[in-house]
Design an enzyme around this catalytic site. Structure first.
Site, PDB file in Angstrom:
ATOM      1  N   GLY A   3       0.829  -1.316  -0.060  1.00 65.06           N
ATOM      2  CA  GLY A   3      -0.141  -0.132   0.011  1.00 65.06           C
ATOM      3  C   GLY A   3       0.869   1.472   0.002  1.00 65.06           C
ATOM      4  O   GLY A   3       0.541   2.210   0.547  1.00 65.06           O
ATOM      5  N   SER A   4       1.981   1.280  -0.508  1.00 62.30           N
ATOM      6  CA  SER A   4       2.608   2.422  -0.632  1.00 62.30           C
ATOM      7  C   SER A   4       2.247   3.497  -1.501  1.00 62.30           C
ATOM      8  O   SER A   4       2.144   4.860  -1.152  1.00 62.30           O
ATOM      9  CB  SER A   4       4.252   2.266  -0.981  1.00 62.30           C
ATOM     10  OG  SER A   4       4.364   1.785  -2.308  1.00 62.30           O
ATOM     11  N   HIS A  56       0.294   1.114 -13.245  1.00 64.13           N
ATOM     12  CA  HIS A  56       1.200  -0.010 -13.701  1.00 64.13           C
ATOM     13  C   HIS A  56       2.502   0.380 -13.744  1.00 64.13           C
ATOM     14  O   HIS A  56       2.797   1.458 -14.441  1.00 64.13           O
ATOM     15  CB  HIS A  56       0.657  -0.298 -15.261  1.00 64.13           C
ATOM     16  CG  HIS A  56       1.108  -1.561 -15.532  1.00 64.13           C
ATOM     17  ND1 HIS A  56       1.008  -2.769 -15.060  1.00 64.13           N
ATOM     18  CD2 HIS A  56       2.371  -1.782 -16.428  1.00 64.13           C
ATOM     19  CE1 HIS A  56       1.640  -3.831 -15.708  1.00 64.13           C
ATOM     20  NE2 HIS A  56       2.656  -3.177 -16.635  1.00 64.13           N
ATOM     21  N   ASP A 114      -4.838  -3.890 -18.331  1.00 66.85           N
ATOM     22  CA  ASP A 114      -3.944  -2.956 -18.660  1.00 66.85           C
ATOM     23  C   ASP A 114      -4.140  -2.313 -20.000  1.00 66.85           C
ATOM     24  O   ASP A 114      -3.341  -1.958 -20.711  1.00 66.85           O
ATOM     25  CB  ASP A 114      -2.610  -3.481 -18.733  1.00 66.85           C
ATOM     26  CG  ASP A 114      -2.234  -4.070 -17.518  1.00 66.85           C
ATOM     27  OD1 ASP A 114      -2.588  -3.377 -16.255  1.00 66.85           O
ATOM     28  OD2 ASP A 114      -1.359  -4.961 -17.303  1.00 66.85           O
ATOM     29  N   GLU A 124       6.025   6.529  -9.269  1.00 62.24           N
ATOM     30  CA  GLU A 124       4.692   6.162  -9.007  1.00 62.24           C
ATOM     31  C   GLU A 124       3.905   7.076  -7.936  1.00 62.24           C
ATOM     32  O   GLU A 124       2.911   7.565  -8.016  1.00 62.24           O
ATOM     33  CB  GLU A 124       4.356   4.641  -8.571  1.00 62.24           C
ATOM     34  CG  GLU A 124       4.786   3.669  -9.626  1.00 62.24           C
ATOM     35  CD  GLU A 124       4.494   2.158  -9.146  1.00 62.24           C
ATOM     36  OE1 GLU A 124       3.668   1.971  -8.710  1.00 62.24           O
ATOM     37  OE2 GLU A 124       5.403   1.292  -9.546  1.00 62.24           O
TER      38      GLU A 124
HETATM   39  C1  GRF Z   1       3.028  -0.878  -7.691  1.00 59.93           C
HETATM   40  O1  GRF Z   1       4.301  -1.277  -8.214  1.00 59.93           O
HETATM   41  C2  GRF Z   1       1.910  -0.714  -8.667  1.00 59.93           C
HETATM   42  O2  GRF Z   1       2.234  -0.083  -9.849  1.00 59.93           O
HETATM   43  C3  GRF Z   1       1.433  -2.200  -8.846  1.00 59.93           C
HETATM   44  O3  GRF Z   1       1.615  -2.865  -7.631  1.00 59.93           O
HETATM   45  C4  GRF Z   1       2.456  -2.182  -6.956  1.00 59.93           C
HETATM   46  C5  GRF Z   1       1.845  -1.944  -5.431  1.00 59.93           C
HETATM   47  O4  GRF Z   1       2.781  -1.386  -4.578  1.00 59.93           O
HETATM   48  N1  GRF Z   1       0.290  -2.261  -9.585  1.00 59.93           N
HETATM   49  P1  GRF Z   1       2.103  -0.780  -3.213  1.00 59.93           P
HETATM   50  O5  GRF Z   1       1.236  -1.741  -2.712  1.00 59.93           O
HETATM   51  O6  GRF Z   1       1.459   0.620  -3.743  1.00 59.93           O
HETATM   52  O7  GRF Z   1       3.375  -0.585  -2.318  1.00 59.93           O
END
Ligand code: GRF
Length: 201
Positions: free
Chosen positions: A15-16, A112, A153, A182
């Site tokens: 959940g980052s 993604h 996607d 991200e």
């Molecule tokens: C991220 O790399 C996102 O792009 C992908 O899954 C990962 C989730 O990471 N869909 P987090 O749980 O948000 O840390």
């Protein structure tokens, strides 16, 4: 856009990205509020992050339902009960039921960790994406935010940002640098949607 955008985030693991969206709402960057976090995994750290910020959490797993229709009905009734205007998938490892995609057409986003349409589709998740990018000898990769439709996607691309691939990158080092981008691009894109600068049609 009148009032704050009410956002639900779906997450399965750390959940980052959820955290980046929460922070964006708390700081005022996003004219919105995360009002609900849904996970299929009761052990997801994303749930803990939500609780720390007093965001309501629900664990809803497709495994508890006899059919995709019943699973979708439960999700739809919770989303309606919370007056959700936008759904953000952030590391959600399950396929969103078609009935939910139809009911929230153009109101579901996904992030993604590559430059779609490259390195997308089934099996392209987590570290596998970065392994594939390195195996293909790509010079650059990046992040994509897109609308979710019935095909993995595939939906309209709303935002992309490039990340350079270094000669000494491992899948893990690349994943880490992409993840940092991200955490910038998801809140920036949701902020544009919440302010009306970016329209979802
Ligand atoms: C991220 O790399 C996102 O792009 C992908 O899954 C990962 C989730 O990471 N869909 P987090 O749980 O948000 O840390």
């Amino acid at each position: 856009m009148a009032g704050k955008l009410r956002i639900a985030v779906f997450a399965s693991h750390g959940g980052s990205n959820l955290q980046a969206l929460i922070d964006g709402c708390v700081s005022g960057q996003i004219a919105g509020e995360i009002v609900l976090v849904i996970s299929n995994n009761r052990k997801a750290y994303a749930l803990e992050r939500a609780r720390i910020h007093q965001v309501e959490t629900l664990v809803i797993s497709d495994m508890e339902f006899d059919s995709e229709t019943a699973f979708a009905q439960e999700l739809l009734s919770q989303l309606a009960a919370h007056s959700i205007g936008l759904i953000c998938l952030a590391g959600y490892m399950k396929k969103m039921p078609i009935d939910v995609i139809r009911a929230y057409r153009n109101r579901i986003l996904n992030i993604h960790p590559a430059l779609l349409p490259k390195f997308g589709g089934k099996g392209m998740y987590g570290i596998h994406v970065h392994e594939a990018v390195l195996a293909a000898g790509e010079k650059e990769t990046g992040v994509t935010i897109h609308v979710v439709d019935e095909v993995y996607d595939n939906g309209r691309i709303l935002a992309q940002r490039r990340v350079q691939v270094n000669p000494d990158d491992t899948p893990e080092s690349l994943q880490q640098r992409v993840l940092e981008i991200e955490h910038q691009l998801y809140p920036e894109t949701v902020a544009k949607i919440a302010s009306g600068e970016l329209r979802l049609e």
